[in-house]
Design an enzyme around this catalytic site. Sequence first.
Site, PDB file in Angstrom:
ATOM      1  N   ASN A  55      18.260  58.094 -33.746  1.00  0.00           N
ATOM      2  CA  ASN A  55      17.970  58.664 -32.346  1.00  0.00           C
ATOM      3  C   ASN A  55      18.945  59.593 -32.229  1.00  0.00           C
ATOM      4  OD1 ASN A  55      21.111  57.056 -31.163  1.00  0.00           O
ATOM      5  ND2 ASN A  55      18.960  55.161 -31.836  1.00  0.00           N
ATOM      6  N   ASP A  73      15.511  49.623 -31.893  1.00  0.00           N
ATOM      7  CA  ASP A  73      14.247  48.486 -31.572  1.00  0.00           C
ATOM      8  C   ASP A  73      13.127  48.298 -32.963  1.00  0.00           C
ATOM      9  OD1 ASP A  73      15.245  48.207 -29.122  1.00  0.00           O
ATOM     10  OD2 ASP A  73      14.665  49.317 -28.088  1.00  0.00           O
ATOM     11  N   LYS A 126      11.469  58.577 -52.899  1.00  0.00           N
ATOM     12  CA  LYS A 126      11.049  59.769 -51.645  1.00  0.00           C
ATOM     13  C   LYS A 126       9.404  59.859 -51.647  1.00  0.00           C
ATOM     14  CE  LYS A 126      10.647  64.593 -50.355  1.00  0.00           C
ATOM     15  NZ  LYS A 126      11.039  65.751 -50.650  1.00  0.00           N
ATOM     16  N   PRO A 129      15.819  42.958 -34.699  1.00  0.00           N
ATOM     17  CA  PRO A 129      16.837  41.746 -33.532  1.00  0.00           C
ATOM     18  C   PRO A 129      17.840  42.494 -32.278  1.00  0.00           C
ATOM     19  CG  PRO A 129      18.484  42.393 -35.741  1.00  0.00           C
ATOM     20  CD  PRO A 129      17.226  42.937 -36.065  1.00  0.00           C
ATOM     21  N   PHE A 158      25.087  48.247 -21.872  1.00  0.00           N
ATOM     22  CA  PHE A 158      24.657  49.687 -21.535  1.00  0.00           C
ATOM     23  C   PHE A 158      22.639  49.747 -21.436  1.00  0.00           C
ATOM     24  CE2 PHE A 158      27.758  53.282 -21.643  1.00  0.00           C
ATOM     25  CZ  PHE A 158      28.962  52.096 -22.203  1.00  0.00           C
ATOM     26  N   LYS A 172      17.644  44.181 -18.022  1.00  0.00           N
ATOM     27  CA  LYS A 172      18.404  43.758 -19.045  1.00  0.00           C
ATOM     28  C   LYS A 172      19.723  43.034 -18.935  1.00  0.00           C
ATOM     29  CE  LYS A 172      16.827  48.449 -21.198  1.00  0.00           C
ATOM     30  NZ  LYS A 172      17.285  49.954 -20.850  1.00  0.00           N
TER      31      LYS A 172
END
Length: 402
Positions: free
Chosen positions: A207, A276, A286, A306, A324, A338
Amino acid sequence: MNERRVLVAVSGGIAAYKIPELVRGLRREGLSVRCALTPAATRFVSPLVLQTLTGVPARTELFDTDEEGQIDHIALADWAELVILAPATAHSLARMAHGLADDLVSTVLLATRSPVLVAPAMNVNMWQHPATQANLALLTERGVRSVGPESGALACGWEGEGRMAEPETLVAEALRVLGPPSLAGETILVSAGGTREPVDAVRALTNRSSGKMGFAIAAEAAARGADVVLIAGPAALPTPAGVRRIDVETALEMRDAVQAEFANASVVIMAAAVSDFRPARASARKIRKEDLGDGEGIHLELVRNPDILAELGREKGNRIVVGFAAESHDLLESARRKLERKGCDLIVANDITRESAGFDTETNAVTFVWPAGDAEELPLLSKREVAARLLERVEKLRSARG
Ligand code: CTP
């Protein structure tokens, strides 16, 4: 503001060119800085540069009526809560060891009653000379602290010990000496950056997290005197001074590292953007197009990773656990859910769609969300400033727990 006061005394060595960086580093920590230079030092670094960075004239002369009129040398010695002699040349250490006071810098060093930190910098043979070593031993016995020198290529062409400690190392040491370290005695575990989940030998799912927010928290916590363990996903950032760093790649590795350090931690701050999901199977080789049918794509099966924070929330005991929440919509409602779901003491929520906030920016705009549901919205701040505000809250939570 009650700023702590540091006098940077500069003697005449080539490493004096690093002093503007040192002064900037000290100023960034919110310290009030003044500079005093020996006549030789003014040949390596300009008093005007130091005046510009500190906001006050740098002092260079002992017997100058104008300079003495602004702040006399004894007042300067009394003003300082810490004196840093950097670079500390062989000559300036010798003069200090013998109590000489024939220029401004040596006089202030003799007159001050505050802690003195010296950063030796010289040719390796001068450093290793018994005279220098004896002078430093005498100074150490009298309570003078020293940092460095470090090894490496020296300006004189020799290799070896003699390089002045880096400005950031000196800043960290100055903060440690100055205190009061508001997080002394705390062990703070910080996670930072994204995770990287392998698909095959060359590809991965990741990410956009740069790690800057978590690294800023680790740096600020160390500056406040905590023992800091930083568990970092792949991030091209330098390790903050005084921080122990553990590098990981995947969410599972991050979980293992966090779990291993959790028992010793009094505070955990999960700033990492943990993936996640991970590919159910990662190919060791590959994946080649020629192994697929003509025009055929591939289906990636993703399984859940997890939730590290939720696991910690369940086992936290007396620890403070901060999470966060990166949100693109319904910021407060989602952050509140959360907080509850993951058993946190505080959630730092940020709207990743806002300009200059969120991924890979220098600044962040966050809202602190508390268990009772209250929300505290902070203005756009540097990530280091966000870290400072966050740790102020953590300090309050710790002292409320006794
Ligand atoms: N977190 C974690 N383990 C995960 C996912 C997230 O420990 N597998 C932590 C993050 O470090 C952060 C908090 O949980 O402190 C919230 O992360 P975020 O991505 O905003 O929330 P998610 O739980 O992943 O929910 P969603 O992505 O569905 O909004």
